[in-house]
Design an enzyme around this catalytic site. Structure first.
Site, PDB file in Angstrom:
ATOM      1  N   LYS A 287       6.275 -21.475  25.446  1.00 56.32           N
ATOM      2  CA  LYS A 287       7.078 -22.337  24.579  1.00 56.32           C
ATOM      3  C   LYS A 287       8.234 -22.952  25.353  1.00 56.32           C
ATOM      4  CE  LYS A 287      10.460 -19.134  22.554  1.00 56.32           C
ATOM      5  NZ  LYS A 287      11.095 -18.703  21.310  1.00 56.32           N
TER       6      LYS A 287
ATOM      7  N   SER B 167       1.163 -38.319  20.071  1.00 58.30           N
ATOM      8  CA  SER B 167       1.257 -37.268  21.076  1.00 58.30           C
ATOM      9  C   SER B 167       2.705 -36.841  21.225  1.00 58.30           C
ATOM     10  CB  SER B 167       0.753 -37.792  22.424  1.00 58.30           C
ATOM     11  OG  SER B 167       1.490 -38.954  22.771  1.00 58.30           O
TER      12      SER B 167
ATOM     13  N   TYR C 240      -0.436 -33.097  20.699  1.00 52.16           N
ATOM     14  CA  TYR C 240      -0.896 -32.701  22.031  1.00 52.16           C
ATOM     15  C   TYR C 240       0.058 -33.257  23.084  1.00 52.16           C
ATOM     16  CZ  TYR C 240      -2.815 -37.437  22.075  1.00 52.16           C
ATOM     17  OH  TYR C 240      -2.955 -38.796  22.004  1.00 52.16           O
TER      18      TYR C 240
ATOM     19  N   GLY D  12       3.540 -41.789  17.685  1.00 48.56           N
ATOM     20  CA  GLY D  12       2.610 -41.972  16.580  1.00 48.56           C
ATOM     21  C   GLY D  12       3.181 -41.374  15.305  1.00 48.56           C
ATOM     22  N   ALA D  13       2.302 -40.794  14.493  1.00 43.48           N
ATOM     23  CA  ALA D  13       2.736 -40.231  13.207  1.00 43.48           C
ATOM     24  C   ALA D  13       3.813 -39.165  13.375  1.00 43.48           C
ATOM     25  CB  ALA D  13       1.528 -39.653  12.465  1.00 43.48           C
TER      26      ALA D  13
END
Length: 133
Positions: free
Chosen positions: A9, A25, A58, A73-74
Site C-alpha cells: 500500500k 486509471s 488500475y 476517468g470515472a
C-alpha cells in the site's frame, strides 16, 4: 486453500490531479510504484480518507520523481486535488506463503515524499490518542 491478503500500500498519498477525460486509471509516480511493489496495469483499491469513497481501478505510470497521483476517468469524480488516499493491492497466497509474507507499506507526506517504508503495522491498542496521519 488460498488466502487474499494485503500485498502493498501507499498510505496517505495526496491526489495531485483528477483527469475526467483521460483513460480510467490511477497514474502513480514510477518511483512510488516500484517502491511499493506495484506493477503497471495492476488492479488497486483506493480509499479516500478525505471523503470516505472506496473504489477500484488500475495502475498506470506517471513520470518518475514527479510525486504524481492522478485519478482518471470515472475515478476523477471520486476525489478532489489535495485529498489524501490509501492505495492498496491484494494478492492470493497459500496458507504456507501467508504465514511468512510481509506486505510493503509505504507512508507518504502531503507532497508524496516517502516518510517511511516498513512491512509491519503496530498492534492497535485501546488508547484514545489517535496516531498522526
Amino acid at each position: 486453500m488460498q488466502i487474499e491478503m494485503l500485498k502493498c500500500k501507499l498510505h496517505m498519498a495526496a491526489v495531485t490531479q483528477a483527469e475526467l477525460w483521460y483513460d480510467g486509471s490511477c497514474a502513480i509516480d514510477q518511483d512510488l510504484v516500484e517502491l511499493a511493489g506495484l506493477r503497471e496495469f495492476e488492479k488497486i483499491d483506493i480509499y479516500n480518507v478525505s471523503n470516505g469513497e472506496r473504489f477500484t481501478t488500475y495502475v498506470i505510470l506517471a513520470e518518475r520523481g514527479s510525486g504524481t497521483i492522478s485519478l482518471n476517468g470515472a475515478a476523477a469524480r471520486k476525489v478532489q486535488v489535495g485529498d489524501r488516499v490509501i492505495i492498496g493491492s491484494y494478492a492470493s497466497f497459500s496458507e504456507a506463503e501467508a504465514e511468512t509474507y510481509k506486505p510493503k507499506l509505504v507512508y507518504l507526506d502531503e507532497r508524496n515524499q516517502v516518510v517511511r517504508s516498513t512491512n509491519t503495522i503496530p498492534v492497535q491498542t485501546d488508547s484514545t490518542e489517535a496516531l498522526p496521519l
